[in-house]
Enzyme design. Sequence first.
Site, mmCIF file in Angstrom:
data_model
loop_
_atom_site.group_PDB
_atom_site.id
_atom_site.type_symbol
_atom_site.label_atom_id
_atom_site.label_comp_id
_atom_site.label_asym_id
_atom_site.label_seq_id
_atom_site.Cartn_x
_atom_site.Cartn_y
_atom_site.Cartn_z
ATOM 1 N N HIS A 1 0.812 -1.213 0.000
ATOM 2 C CA HIS A 1 0.000 0.000 0.000
ATOM 3 C C HIS A 1 0.847 1.266 0.000
ATOM 4 C CE1 HIS A 1 -3.721 2.183 0.551
ATOM 5 N NE2 HIS A 1 -3.284 2.755 1.665
ATOM 6 N N PHE A 2 1.949 1.265 0.731
ATOM 7 C CA PHE A 2 2.821 2.431 0.805
ATOM 8 C C PHE A 2 4.047 2.199 -0.074
ATOM 9 C CE2 PHE A 2 0.371 3.357 4.696
ATOM 10 C CZ PHE A 2 0.090 4.699 4.462
#
Length: 300
Positions: free
Chosen positions: A277-278
């Site tokens: 996600h990051f």
Amino acid sequence: MSTTDTAVGDIATNGVRHRTVEVQGLRVFYREAGDPANPTLVLLHGFPSSSAMFRNLLRDLADSYHLIAPDHIGFGQSAMPPAGDFPYSFEKLTEVTVGLLDALGVDRFALYIQDYGAPIGLRIAGRDPERVTAIISQSGNAYLEGFTPFWEVLFAHAKDRAANEAEVRTLLEAEATRWQYTHGVPADRLDRLTPDTWTLDQAYLDRPGNKEIQLQLFWDYQFNLDGYPGFQEYFRTHRPPVLVAWGENDEIFGADGARAYARDLPDAEIHLLDAGHFALETHGAEIAALIRDFLGRKVS
């Protein structure tokens, strides 16, 4: 408008400046880098982070672009009025973001949208398309295909807050915050993650009253889906240049959400990275290179 520059002494144009502006009586903190004479890129962060997620990208691109990365109200160093005193919604966060850009005199800009930054940025683009020169999406969802099983409890919470609040609150605890950074990261890149990221995010979440703010935004997220047809119509009608740099292993917004952009934007440049996600934390150099090439071709 009142502006405060928290840096000390003279800073080179390519250095990062840390500033605040008052918008609607609220303190809005933002990071700025690069020469304002260059094309502007506005960086909109997601949950549970802040503009700190762009700390490296600001320096990577400051030689060629003017970058602005605000903290949304209730996040980071921006004002955090209690949930009962401020109408926390994505509509309101959009309004404050537009107010910030207007206060800074930024008329045209590209948008970098991640997570919560997507419904904010796409509202801005859809309502004033002439201001937006290009869009970069990193897990910036705009399609139903992007939702994963992660969202089941959040959508249940949207229908019945009381019955599902206890389970949703677990998403605001340290283990869940750390997971957002570590899930989907290949073993050979785990050592690129700094614990400072989730430690800082959790410190902000643990401030008195902040979890109530996040619960309100969790509930309000359902109304972003009502905007998806309009976002997609904006894509089809205005055909903005779009770069998608998305973690293929993201278990929050799945890779199908990245691929879906091609349905309305056949020319979208879609890159699925071996990340979660990051993705900026593990693939920052790759994303910076993609942005530099993309904006160099698409934005004068």
